[in-house]
Write a protein that holds these residues in place. Structure first.
Motif, PDB file in Angstrom:
ATOM      1  N   GLN A 141      52.079  30.924  34.380  1.00 54.29           N
ATOM      2  CA  GLN A 141      53.423  31.089  34.917  1.00 54.29           C
ATOM      3  C   GLN A 141      53.499  32.491  35.491  1.00 54.29           C
ATOM      4  N   MET A 142      53.829  32.614  36.753  1.00 58.45           N
ATOM      5  CA  MET A 142      53.816  33.918  37.388  1.00 58.45           C
ATOM      6  C   MET A 142      55.001  34.779  36.969  1.00 58.45           C
ATOM      7  N   ASP A 143      54.744  36.076  36.804  1.00 60.25           N
ATOM      8  CA  ASP A 143      55.807  37.051  36.578  1.00 60.25           C
ATOM      9  C   ASP A 143      55.598  38.223  37.532  1.00 60.25           C
ATOM     10  N   LYS A 144      56.307  39.307  37.307  1.00 61.47           N
ATOM     11  CA  LYS A 144      56.258  40.445  38.230  1.00 61.47           C
ATOM     12  C   LYS A 144      54.933  41.199  38.203  1.00 61.47           C
ATOM     13  N   GLY A 145      54.152  41.051  37.139  1.00 62.63           N
ATOM     14  CA  GLY A 145      52.911  41.793  37.017  1.00 62.63           C
ATOM     15  C   GLY A 145      51.762  41.167  37.787  1.00 62.63           C
ATOM     16  N   LEU A 146      50.607  41.854  37.796  1.00 63.77           N
ATOM     17  CA  LEU A 146      49.408  41.365  38.449  1.00 63.77           C
ATOM     18  C   LEU A 146      48.627  40.488  37.480  1.00 63.77           C
ATOM     19  N   ASP A 147      48.776  39.184  37.623  1.00 61.74           N
ATOM     20  CA  ASP A 147      48.071  38.210  36.778  1.00 61.74           C
ATOM     21  C   ASP A 147      48.384  38.398  35.297  1.00 61.74           C
ATOM     22  N   THR A 148      49.620  38.746  35.008  1.00 61.70           N
ATOM     23  CA  THR A 148      50.022  39.027  33.628  1.00 61.70           C
ATOM     24  C   THR A 148      50.861  37.918  33.005  1.00 61.70           C
ATOM     25  N   GLY A 149      51.139  36.849  33.745  1.00 59.29           N
ATOM     26  CA  GLY A 149      52.049  35.817  33.271  1.00 59.29           C
ATOM     27  C   GLY A 149      51.519  35.002  32.104  1.00 59.29           C
ATOM     28  N   ASP A 150      52.427  34.273  31.464  1.00 56.90           N
ATOM     29  CA  ASP A 150      52.058  33.413  30.339  1.00 56.90           C
ATOM     30  C   ASP A 150      51.082  32.330  30.790  1.00 56.90           C
ATOM     31  N   MET A 151      50.115  32.024  29.940  1.00 56.22           N
ATOM     32  CA  MET A 151      49.098  31.021  30.245  1.00 56.22           C
ATOM     33  C   MET A 151      49.590  29.635  29.837  1.00 56.22           C
ATOM     34  N   ILE A 152      49.368  28.671  30.728  1.00 63.55           N
ATOM     35  CA  ILE A 152      49.757  27.286  30.446  1.00 63.55           C
ATOM     36  C   ILE A 152      48.536  26.437  30.117  1.00 63.55           C
ATOM     37  N   LEU A 153      47.456  26.618  30.864  1.00 65.77           N
ATOM     38  CA  LEU A 153      46.251  25.806  30.647  1.00 65.77           C
ATOM     39  C   LEU A 153      45.030  26.588  31.098  1.00 65.77           C
ATOM     40  N   ILE A 154      43.921  26.430  30.360  1.00 66.58           N
ATOM     41  CA  ILE A 154      42.652  27.076  30.702  1.00 66.58           C
ATOM     42  C   ILE A 154      41.556  26.017  30.748  1.00 66.58           C
ATOM     43  N   ALA A 155      40.754  26.036  31.802  1.00 71.23           N
ATOM     44  CA  ALA A 155      39.572  25.181  31.913  1.00 71.23           C
ATOM     45  C   ALA A 155      38.364  26.085  32.105  1.00 71.23           C
ATOM     46  N   THR A 156      37.285  25.832  31.402  1.00 71.72           N
ATOM     47  CA  THR A 156      36.144  26.748  31.396  1.00 71.72           C
ATOM     48  C   THR A 156      34.874  26.097  31.939  1.00 71.72           C
ATOM     49  N   CYS A 157      33.920  26.963  32.307  1.00 65.99           N
ATOM     50  CA  CYS A 157      32.590  26.519  32.720  1.00 65.99           C
ATOM     51  C   CYS A 157      31.594  27.634  32.412  1.00 65.99           C
ATOM     52  N   PRO A 158      30.321  27.294  32.192  1.00 66.59           N
ATOM     53  CA  PRO A 158      29.322  28.337  31.905  1.00 66.59           C
ATOM     54  C   PRO A 158      28.894  29.076  33.154  1.00 66.59           C
ATOM     55  N   ILE A 159      28.387  30.295  32.961  1.00 66.23           N
ATOM     56  CA  ILE A 159      27.714  31.041  34.022  1.00 66.23           C
ATOM     57  C   ILE A 159      26.245  31.145  33.619  1.00 66.23           C
ATOM     58  N   THR A 160      25.356  30.586  34.420  1.00 68.50           N
ATOM     59  CA  THR A 160      23.935  30.627  34.107  1.00 68.50           C
ATOM     60  C   THR A 160      23.270  31.789  34.826  1.00 68.50           C
ATOM     61  N   ILE A 161      22.027  32.041  34.488  1.00 69.86           N
ATOM     62  CA  ILE A 161      21.279  33.140  35.083  1.00 69.86           C
ATOM     63  C   ILE A 161      20.974  32.863  36.558  1.00 69.86           C
ATOM     64  N   GLU A 162      21.067  31.592  36.970  1.00 68.26           N
ATOM     65  CA  GLU A 162      20.835  31.241  38.376  1.00 68.26           C
ATOM     66  C   GLU A 162      22.108  31.319  39.219  1.00 68.26           C
ATOM     67  N   ASP A 163      23.262  31.358  38.578  1.00 63.15           N
ATOM     68  CA  ASP A 163      24.525  31.317  39.316  1.00 63.15           C
ATOM     69  C   ASP A 163      24.766  32.575  40.125  1.00 63.15           C
ATOM     70  N   THR A 164      25.351  32.392  41.295  1.00 62.97           N
ATOM     71  CA  THR A 164      25.863  33.490  42.103  1.00 62.97           C
ATOM     72  C   THR A 164      27.377  33.319  42.182  1.00 62.97           C
TER      73      THR A 164
END
Length: 324
Positions: A141-164
């Motif tokens: 949820q956006m607020d006045k700050g820079l990416d400081t708003g309340d989180m609603i949902l998070i989806a994750t993925c790995p970073i491998t040694i081959e990833d750019t």
């Protein structure tokens, strides 16, 4: 199926356009699309539309391109769409509080990191550069700050040694739209929860600068390898070779690997140069350069470059040539 929401979408690059496409394909109603004004591009400096605008026009969606939201007219126009929610993805313009509060459910943002880590302009690149093993998207949820708003949902993925950064970008471009639609489904039924960020755990993802691309052989090979992967597709890691005439040749490195070899050589010294690549001494271990791009040329395996520029890459000499 949940009740469709009336959505204003705001975004600019292809990453944003992929989220807009998901909204168009959903049962939600996209009532307007916001993007920055067209910008001059190319040699002819012709005004060029961003990916989001082109997609919106292809679906006959209303497009708004305000310079900012300081004028009351721009604020009134947005309010006239009577949106339930405004979705913001890589838009590039700051939203004043009056805009954040205009839609019934406010404004939400798709951010390319696991917040509160890597707030800011280059979250994907900084995650790869730092050696993180995981990243993702956060719907907040956006607020006045820079990416400081309340989180609603998070989806994750790995970073491998081959990833750019380029490959992670593509992964998140698939992950983000799914997370966005899941979030809107929760918001439509009032079942979404908002979790405040822990500001003590926040890190800043500063915008990339071209000067960061120059490889510093004083750093460990593992650190250089991370930087190289982080700077693809831009600004691309590079080193400067100086020939006998003191002419500088900036050479980009598109692919490399870490050679875990102990050595007592001066950093920047070429340890080997053959069909497997050009191995350069660093502060710890060595970096094997595998695909490079000479100035004005296309990217090639180092074996092909050695066929034409072997005099540049002699074993025992500096990768930077005549640096004295």
């Amino acid at each position: 199926m949940t009740k469709p929401l009336n959505v204003i979408f705001a975004g600019t690059p292809d990453f944003a356009a992929q989220h807009l496409q998901a909204l168009i394909d959903s049962h939600h109603n996209v009532v307007a699309v916001y993007c920055p004004p067209d910008k001059p591009a190319g040699r002819g400096k012709k005004l060029t539309s961003c990916a989001t605008k082109l997609l919106a026009l292809s679906h006959s969606l209303p497009v708004e391109q305000p310079v900012n939201f300081k004028e009351s007219a721009a604020q009134a126009t947005l309010a006239s769409y009577q949106a339930d929610v405004m979705v913001v993805v890589a838009y590039g313009l700051l939203l004043p509080e009056v805009i954040l509060n205009t839609p019934r459910l406010g404004c939400i943002n798709v951010h390319g990191s696991i917040l509160p880590k890597w707030r800011g302009a280059a979250p994907i690149q900084r995650a790869v550069e730092a050696g993180d093993t995981e990243t993702g998207v956060t719907i907040m949820q956006m607020d006045k700050g820079l990416d400081t708003g309340d989180m609603i949902l998070i989806a994750t993925c790995p970073i491998t040694i081959e990833d750019t950064s380029a490959s992670i970008y593509e992964t998140l471009a698939q992950l983000g739209p799914k997370a966005l639609l899941e979030t809107l489904a929760l918001m439509a039924t009032g079942q979404h929860t908002r979790t405040p960020q822990n500001n003590n755990e926040a890190t800043h993802a500063a915008k990339l600068n071209k000067t960061e691309a120059e490889l510093d052989w004083q750093l460990p090979a593992i650190t250089l390898h991370r930087k190289l992967r982080a700077y693809i597709p831009w600004p691309v890691a590079q080193f400067t070779y100086i020939d006998q005439n003191k002419t500088e040749h900036r050479t980009r490195v598109w692919q490399a690997s870490v050679e875990r070899v102990e050595h007592n050589n001066t950093v920047g010294t070429i340890l080997s140069a053959d069909k497997n690549g050009i191995v350069v001494a660093t502060a710890k271990y060595a970096l094997r350069l595998e695909i490079m791009q000479l100035p004005g040329k296309k990217a090639l395996p180092c074996q092909d470059i050695l066929n034409s520029r072997a005099q540049w890459f002699k074993i025992g000499e500096s990768i930077n040539g005549n640096i004295q």
